[in-house]
Design an enzyme around this catalytic site. Structure first.
Site, short mmCIF file in Angstrom:
data_model
loop_
_atom_site.label_atom_id
_atom_site.label_comp_id
_atom_site.label_asym_id
_atom_site.label_seq_id
_atom_site.Cartn_x
_atom_site.Cartn_y
_atom_site.Cartn_z
N HIS A 245 7.99 1.30 -2.37
CA HIS A 245 8.15 0.47 -3.57
C HIS A 245 9.64 0.35 -3.89
O HIS A 245 10.39 1.31 -3.73
CB HIS A 245 7.39 1.09 -4.74
CG HIS A 245 7.24 0.15 -5.89
ND1 HIS A 245 8.28 -0.13 -6.74
CD2 HIS A 245 6.19 -0.60 -6.30
CE1 HIS A 245 7.86 -1.01 -7.64
NE2 HIS A 245 6.60 -1.31 -7.40
N GLU B 70 6.88 -8.02 -2.74
CA GLU B 70 7.18 -7.90 -4.17
C GLU B 70 8.65 -8.22 -4.43
O GLU B 70 9.51 -7.32 -4.31
CB GLU B 70 6.92 -6.46 -4.64
CG GLU B 70 5.48 -6.03 -4.55
CD GLU B 70 5.18 -4.91 -5.54
OE1 GLU B 70 4.27 -5.09 -6.34
OE2 GLU B 70 5.88 -3.89 -5.53
P1 PGA Z 1 4.35 -5.59 -12.37
O1 PGA Z 1 4.61 -4.49 -11.23
O2 PGA Z 1 2.97 -6.15 -12.13
O3 PGA Z 1 4.45 -4.84 -13.66
O4 PGA Z 1 5.37 -6.63 -12.21
C1 PGA Z 1 4.22 -4.69 -9.92
C2 PGA Z 1 4.71 -3.56 -9.05
O5 PGA Z 1 5.84 -3.09 -9.26
O6 PGA Z 1 4.00 -3.12 -8.13
#
Ligand code: PGA
Length: 227
Positions: free
Chosen positions: A101, A150
């Site tokens: 992440h 992401e």
């Molecule tokens: P968010 O986070 O939905 O709060 O944007 C997603 C993530 O970091 O996996």
């Protein structure tokens, strides 16, 4: 039809009471609306690591077909690594693990070589890895089960990538990586979830903030199961 993933990442949030409330609410909502077609979806909840045993018990008690994931894994096997939680410990409670992440890359200096070790540890105990990439060129180790695209600017900001661009990235990454499933994360909520999972190349979503609210999480399940 390939199942769509909904993977809730609680990050470093919730206490014991809030965790119990989350499961109670999800159960109540499911009893009010039991027409969900769970065959279409794979729903995973990723609590803080210390709550994994409790979440496993609450999941078993509430009798919903939820899977459990960890948010991190040690790059080392059992041994003299103070503070680390190893692969076999996680595998007692979870079947998925988030690796790479952007918050771990940034705040804990996790790099490609450490992340590759983490993927190896996950594979050794048959944990499905959910490997986060920040753009279409991010390195992906071998034998990753699911890749999560992401974009950093979309995380926790309320701004999403467009479904069209996320779909384009998903297609490009799948071509390069030749892998199995690609999901999108970054400000996913009950209103926009459909626009991502209806695309040709996106196989699910990784909501953070909106997974904390059990009502929103339930609405995402309902909306995704209808696709
Ligand atoms: P968010 O986070 O939905 O709060 O944007 C997603 C993530 O970091 O996996």
């Amino acid at each position: 039809m390939k199942k769509k993933y909904i993977i809730g990442n609680w990050k470093s949030n919730k206490d014991l009471e809030e965790t119990k409330y989350w499961f109670d609410t999800l159960k109540t909502r499911s009893l009010q609306n039991n027409i969900i077609n769970w065959d279409n979806i794979e729903v995973v909840v990723c609590p803080p690591i210390i709550f994994l045993p409790l979440v496993k018990k609450l999941r078993d008690d509430c009798d919903l077909p939820l899977k459990i994931g960890a948010q991190n894994i040690s790059p080392f096997k059992n041994g003299p690594y103070t503070g680390e939680v190893s692969d076999s410990m996680i595998a007692e409670f979870a079947s998925y693990v988030i690796i790479g992440h952007s918050e771990r890359r940034t705040n804990f200096s996790e790099d490609d070589s450490m992340l590759s070790e983490k993927v190896k540890r996950a594979n050794e105990v048959k944990l499905n890895s959910i490997y986060c990439i920040q753009d279409e060129n991010t390195f992906i180790p071998e034998d990753v089960e699911i890749v999560a695209y992401e974009p950093v600017w979309a995380i926790g900001t309320g701004k999403t990538d467009t479904p069209d661009n996320a779909d384009r990235v998903a297609q490009a990454v799948k071509k390069r990586w030749g892998g199995k499933s690609l999901i999108y994360g970054g400000s996913v909520d009950p209103d926009n979830i459909k626009s991502f999972i209806q695309t040709n190349n996106i196989d699910g979503v990784l909501p953070g903030g909106s997974s904390l609210d059990p009502n929103k999480f339930w609405e995402m399940i309902v909306n995704a199961a209808k696709i």
